[in-house]
Motif scaffolding. Sequence first.
Motif, short mmCIF file in Angstrom:
data_model
loop_
_atom_site.label_atom_id
_atom_site.label_comp_id
_atom_site.label_asym_id
_atom_site.label_seq_id
_atom_site.Cartn_x
_atom_site.Cartn_y
_atom_site.Cartn_z
N GLY A 476 -36.47 17.93 7.25
CA GLY A 476 -34.61 17.74 7.34
C GLY A 476 -33.44 16.70 6.34
N LYS A 477 -34.40 16.51 5.27
CA LYS A 477 -33.38 15.60 4.73
C LYS A 477 -33.14 15.74 3.37
N TRP A 501 -30.83 18.44 -3.07
CA TRP A 501 -30.36 17.47 -2.36
C TRP A 501 -30.80 17.05 -1.15
N ASP A 502 -30.41 15.66 -2.28
CA ASP A 502 -30.84 14.50 -0.74
C ASP A 502 -29.89 14.67 0.06
N VAL A 503 -29.54 15.34 1.38
CA VAL A 503 -28.14 15.75 2.00
C VAL A 503 -27.79 13.94 2.20
N GLN A 504 -28.38 12.37 3.18
CA GLN A 504 -27.79 11.87 3.23
C GLN A 504 -27.44 10.88 2.28
N LYS A 505 -27.99 10.88 1.33
CA LYS A 505 -27.75 9.73 0.07
C LYS A 505 -26.69 11.23 -0.64
N ILE A 509 -31.71 16.21 -7.76
CA ILE A 509 -33.04 15.97 -8.90
C ILE A 509 -32.43 17.37 -9.28
N THR A 510 -33.29 17.56 -10.49
CA THR A 510 -33.60 18.19 -10.93
C THR A 510 -34.97 18.34 -10.80
#
Length: 641
Positions: A476-477, A501-505, A509-510
């Motif tokens: 879930g991150k 996509w890091d949801v929290q931060k 990144i590709t």
Amino acid sequence: MSNWRLSSLVALLLSLVSLNLVTHPHAQNQSTLEAETLWQFGQGTIYDFDWVGQNLILATNTGLWLTDATFKQPLIRLDQGIAVAQGVRSNQDGTRIATLNGDAIFRVIDVKTGEVKVSSPYIGALVMAWQPKGDVLALSDLEGKQNRVILWDSHSGKQTEVVGTYSANVVTLSWNPDGNLLAIGLANGEIVIQDMTTHKPIKEFTADTANIHAVVWSHDGHKLAVTLLGDVPLNIWQTDTFERVKGSFDAHFAREIAWNDDSNQIAGALVDGSIKIWNIATDQITILYSANNAPYFDLIEHLAWHGDQLAILDREHHLEVWNIVQYSVVGESKAFTEYLKAMAVSPDGKLIALYYKNSYDVLVVDTVTGNLEKTLNLPRPLEGSQLGWSPSGEQLAFSGSTLVIWQIQKDADQVPIEVEDVDRFSWSPDGKLAVMSRYTGLDKVPVRFVDAKTGEVSTTTHDVEGLIDVLWSPDGKRIAFYKYNRPSEDVEVTRAQIDVWDVQKDVTITVKLPYMGSFRLEPDETFRWLADSSGLIGFTGAGMLWRWHLNDAEADAVAASGPIEPINPAPLIWFDINRGGNLLAVSNPTVDHTTIMDAASGQALLNMDEFATLPYLLEWGKDNQLFLYDGAVHSYQIKNS
């Protein structure tokens, strides 16, 4: 062609020597696997049919089946080893059938024994017609650029005569009852009546400027009915004078037609989906069923009349048999379905949800028995492409321009939650959905979150250009986005890419794939998270298996691709990773089987040769139970041999 696209195609022709394949010596000693058959749900999809005496022969994507008109007797599998039967016609006495098949082999089969009498490869054979009272078949044929009609001996399997060559495609063939005249319908609206005793045409005329759809001779030989594409009325000619038969049916734009046995009535499937029967002697028209019952334009695929019974195959591949005297349905093909568009196994592995094209329902099947457990009704007709269970198994989501969410544990009569403008979705571990709107080009699309219990929608500040799909990591991150890019001369910019996509931060990144020559490869849109959320695994358009970890600058090439064909690129590779994360089930249409692979090394451990023709849907369940679709849903237990 743009320089960007041309350069990409040139790069695809380069060798794979520049790829550094990751090797895993420990995987080479892994034992091979075997597949134990558990059950089958459904019989397949009907492509065509014909009467064989009082029975029906069905051409399906699971082969040929013989059934009675009521569909109440057990089905009989008629063929041996035919994966996909696309067309079928019976000879006059019902002893033999001719089939056109997905393997490009034309076959004549004995109905009583199922034995293949003759078989032959074919090129361009789209229509066929048995000569009455004989063993000869008329076939459309393509030799080079020539459209031909040939005669084919059903005993020897050899061509006996070229009837003629034509400037337009041959779209329909029909014999008169005596078998001495052959009507040939061409795509440009021309009709040729060929005398088979003199081997010369006796009549050539143009029905209309519209393309011909069907030419059908009446059983008494006195009338010839012709239907055309476009808003063109049904045409019927007297075959002695070739004068038009006038009547009330003139204004009706029929597509499929069928004569009754005494040739005084003709059934027509109209472009609006209704079926009407015209009594030519009395000029009365009877409505079999109204267009109000038709879900979409041009519903009917094929009509065939036998005695008092009219068999009707619609565009949803559903077959009904009507008694025309009683005007009632006497049989229907409930065991056969439309194409399966989506399936999903519940987290506990006990249920599998199935959605078939053009269906009004989602079926939920027990994975142990293969029995139907429940039917979930869609609030209205929706063309869906995705099913997915919540991690708790308490909700099931369906998407098809509208997101529909059922609370599975509640009463079956519940009203599901609906969220508009949702094309694709992915569940988070806590039961929240990430959703995206339908792809509309390279515009930016906002990622939205949906509460599965309330349907409440929240819009994130994260917009993605060219978004195609979303996939939440198991922990879930992070969310992986598959997206299209604008054309670019930059060798680092591929046509499609995956961003994570890091949801929290709120950091993206590709995922960069390896180079082939001087250009980077691009991923297919079928990719998966590794079971521990440490990275992604997938295939390229060239068929290479790749794996990427979160801290890697570039993905590893696990297994190289096969031959590359840039002009006719390989179709999409379907695959799924098992819950243990160590096995891949791969359906690659460019090879002749579905493969079970070691996820670490790409080593093939099992080839399932019975699944060979199409990119079938597949999905892993619990404890290495595998579900495969080939017209029917099959359940297998994958285990060490």
